[in-house]
Motif scaffolding. Structure first.
Motif, mmCIF file in Angstrom:
data_model
loop_
_atom_site.group_PDB
_atom_site.id
_atom_site.type_symbol
_atom_site.label_atom_id
_atom_site.label_comp_id
_atom_site.label_asym_id
_atom_site.label_seq_id
_atom_site.Cartn_x
_atom_site.Cartn_y
_atom_site.Cartn_z
ATOM 1 N N THR A 54 -4.942 1.264 6.517
ATOM 2 C CA THR A 54 -4.064 2.040 7.389
ATOM 3 C C THR A 54 -2.601 1.760 7.014
ATOM 4 O O THR A 54 -2.289 0.769 6.336
ATOM 5 C CB THR A 54 -4.272 1.679 8.870
ATOM 6 O OG1 THR A 54 -3.783 0.347 9.097
ATOM 7 C CG2 THR A 54 -5.728 1.770 9.263
ATOM 8 N N ALA A 55 -1.724 2.619 7.485
ATOM 9 C CA ALA A 55 -0.297 2.441 7.204
ATOM 10 C C ALA A 55 0.215 1.110 7.766
ATOM 11 O O ALA A 55 1.011 0.416 7.126
ATOM 12 C CB ALA A 55 0.494 3.611 7.787
ATOM 13 N N SER A 56 -0.259 0.734 8.947
ATOM 14 C CA SER A 56 0.181 -0.529 9.551
ATOM 15 C C SER A 56 -0.343 -1.730 8.771
ATOM 16 O O SER A 56 0.356 -2.752 8.629
ATOM 17 C CB SER A 56 -0.289 -0.604 11.011
ATOM 18 O OG SER A 56 0.343 0.385 11.794
ATOM 19 N N GLU A 57 -1.550 -1.631 8.272
ATOM 20 C CA GLU A 57 -2.097 -2.710 7.443
ATOM 21 C C GLU A 57 -1.281 -2.860 6.163
ATOM 22 O O GLU A 57 -1.032 -3.989 5.703
ATOM 23 C CB GLU A 57 -3.569 -2.445 7.129
ATOM 24 C CG GLU A 57 -4.484 -2.684 8.327
ATOM 25 C CD GLU A 57 -5.913 -2.236 8.086
ATOM 26 O OE1 GLU A 57 -6.821 -2.820 8.714
ATOM 27 O OE2 GLU A 57 -6.135 -1.293 7.290
ATOM 28 N N ILE A 58 -0.858 -1.740 5.586
ATOM 29 C CA ILE A 58 -0.046 -1.804 4.373
ATOM 30 C C ILE A 58 1.298 -2.457 4.650
ATOM 31 O O ILE A 58 1.798 -3.267 3.857
ATOM 32 C CB ILE A 58 0.130 -0.397 3.762
ATOM 33 C CG1 ILE A 58 -1.209 0.116 3.213
ATOM 34 C CG2 ILE A 58 1.196 -0.405 2.660
ATOM 35 C CD1 ILE A 58 -1.855 -0.769 2.165
ATOM 36 N N VAL A 59 1.897 -2.137 5.795
ATOM 37 C CA VAL A 59 3.151 -2.801 6.171
ATOM 38 C C VAL A 59 2.937 -4.307 6.254
ATOM 39 O O VAL A 59 3.728 -5.100 5.725
ATOM 40 C CB VAL A 59 3.680 -2.246 7.517
ATOM 41 C CG1 VAL A 59 4.842 -3.100 8.023
ATOM 42 C CG2 VAL A 59 4.129 -0.797 7.357
ATOM 43 N N MET A 60 1.847 -4.727 6.900
ATOM 44 C CA MET A 60 1.528 -6.153 7.035
ATOM 45 C C MET A 60 1.332 -6.805 5.662
ATOM 46 O O MET A 60 1.897 -7.874 5.371
ATOM 47 C CB MET A 60 0.260 -6.323 7.872
ATOM 48 C CG MET A 60 -0.230 -7.766 7.975
ATOM 49 S SD MET A 60 -1.898 -7.906 8.675
ATOM 50 C CE MET A 60 -2.916 -7.272 7.325
ATOM 51 N N ILE A 61 0.518 -6.148 4.822
ATOM 52 C CA ILE A 61 0.199 -6.717 3.508
ATOM 53 C C ILE A 61 1.456 -6.806 2.650
ATOM 54 O O ILE A 61 1.665 -7.781 1.922
ATOM 55 C CB ILE A 61 -0.901 -5.879 2.819
ATOM 56 C CG1 ILE A 61 -2.209 -5.960 3.624
ATOM 57 C CG2 ILE A 61 -1.147 -6.363 1.396
ATOM 58 C CD1 ILE A 61 -3.264 -4.954 3.200
#
Length: 270
Positions: free
Chosen positions: A192-199
Motif C-alpha cells: 500500500t502507499a502507506s506501507e511504502i512511506v514506512m519502508i
C-alpha cells in the motif's frame, strides 16, 4: 535437512558432469540470462529429490549448468517465495544445495519496485544492504553446525569486494547502475502507499518479495553474495498506474539485456 540436501547433491552430481564455481539466482522475467551459456545442461526442479517446485509466472523451474566465457556457472532459473506457501527452509533449500556443490560465490537478482525517486523502470541497482520485513527468517529452528554457526554475522550481507567488481564492470560497459538498500516484503500483494512511506522512512530504496531469505542463508553458509535488483516499476504512491505482474515481467525482460551484459562481465572478474 542435511541428509535431504546431500541426497539432492548426489543426484545432481550423478547427472551433471560440470562442477559449478558460481551460482546465479534469476528473478521474474530474467531467465534469458541463460541464453549466453555454452555446453548447457538442464535439470528440472521436479526431477531433483527434495526440491520445491516453482509456481510463479516468469520462473521456469530448472537448474541450468554451463560455461560463461570459460567459467563454470549454475543458473537457478526460477526461485521460490515465502508467499507461495513454502516454509523458509524450502524457500532457501537450493542455496544449501549450491553450497554443498562447492559454490562459494552467489549472485542473486530480482525484479522489484523502486522507492528511491531517482530511479525509473529499467534501472539496475546493486544491493548494498537489506531490511527483512517478512516477519520471520530461514535460520529459525534447531541449528546444524555442519552448515553454519548459530548466530551468523550479517554486517556485510553483500560482499564489498564483489560490489566493487560490479561497479567497475558497470562503468566499463557504460551502464548507469545505482546502489541502495533492498527491503524484503512478504507479499503476495503489492504494498500500500502507506506501507511504502514506512519502508522508505526505514531507509529502503527498493522493495520486493524475495532475495532476503537467500542472502541470509548464503551468509550463514559462508558464501559471498552479490545482489542486483532490476527496478521494474515504481512503488505504490510513487507511480500513478496500477501494478501487474505481467508488466513487471515485461520490463524485466527488456532490462535483461543490460543485466546479462553486467553479470557476464562480473563473472569474468570473480
Amino acid at each position: 535437512m542435511y541428509d535431504k540436501v546431500m541426497e539432492s547433491v548426489r543426484y545432481i552430481e550423478e547427472k551433471i558432469n560440470l562442477k559449478p564455481e558460481i551460482g546465479v539466482i534469476l528473478g521474474s522475467g530474467l531467465g534469458n540470462l541463460t541464453d549466453t551459456l555454452e555446453n548447457k545442461q538442464y535439470l528440472d526442479y521436479k526431477d531433483i529429490p527434495n526440491f520445491p517446485q516453482s509456481t510463479v509466472k516468469g520462473h521456469q523451474g530448472r537448474l541450468v549448468f554451463g560455461l560463461l566465457n570459460g567459467v563454470k556457472v549454475l543458473f537457478m532459473q526460477g526461485r521460490f517465495h515465502y508467499y507461495e506457501g513454502y516454509s523458509m527452509k524450502e524457500v532457501t533449500y537450493p542455496v544449501y544445495v549450491m553450497k554443498m556443490l562447492g559454490i562459494k560465490n552467489l549472485i542473486v537478482t530480482n525484479a522489484c519496485g523502486g522507492i528511491n525517486t531517482s530511479f525509473e523502470p529499467g534501472t539496475l541497482m546493486l544491493i548494498n544492504d537489506f531490511i527483512n520485513l517478512m516477519g520471520t527468517n530461514p535460520l529459525i529452528g534447531e541449528n546444524d553446525e555442519r552448515f553454519g554457526p548459530r548466530f551468523p554475522d550479517m554486517s556485510e550481507p553483500y560482499d564489498l569486494k564483489l560490489i566493487e567488481k560490479a561497479r567497475d564492470a558497470a562503468s566499463e560497459l557504460g551502464i548507469d547502475c545505482k546502489e541502495g538498500v533492498y527491503a524484503g516484503f512478504m507479499g503476495p500483494y503489492y504494498e500500500t502507499a502507506s506501507e511504502i512511506v514506512m519502508i522508505g522512512r526505514m531507509g529502503a530504496d527498493a522493495v520486493g518479495m524475495s532475495t532476503v531469505p537467500e542472502t541470509i542463508v548464503a551468509n550463514y553458509l559462508g558464501m559471498k553474495v552479490l545482489g542486483i535488483a532490476c527496478i521494474t516499476n515504481m512503488a505504490t504512491g510513487i507511480q500513478t498506474v496500477k501494478h501487474s505482474h505481467e508488466r513487471v515481467v515485461e520490463i524485466a525482460q527488456k532490462a535483461s539485456v543490460k543485466l546479462c551484459s553486467l553479470v557476464t562481465k562480473i563473472i569474468e572478474t570473480i
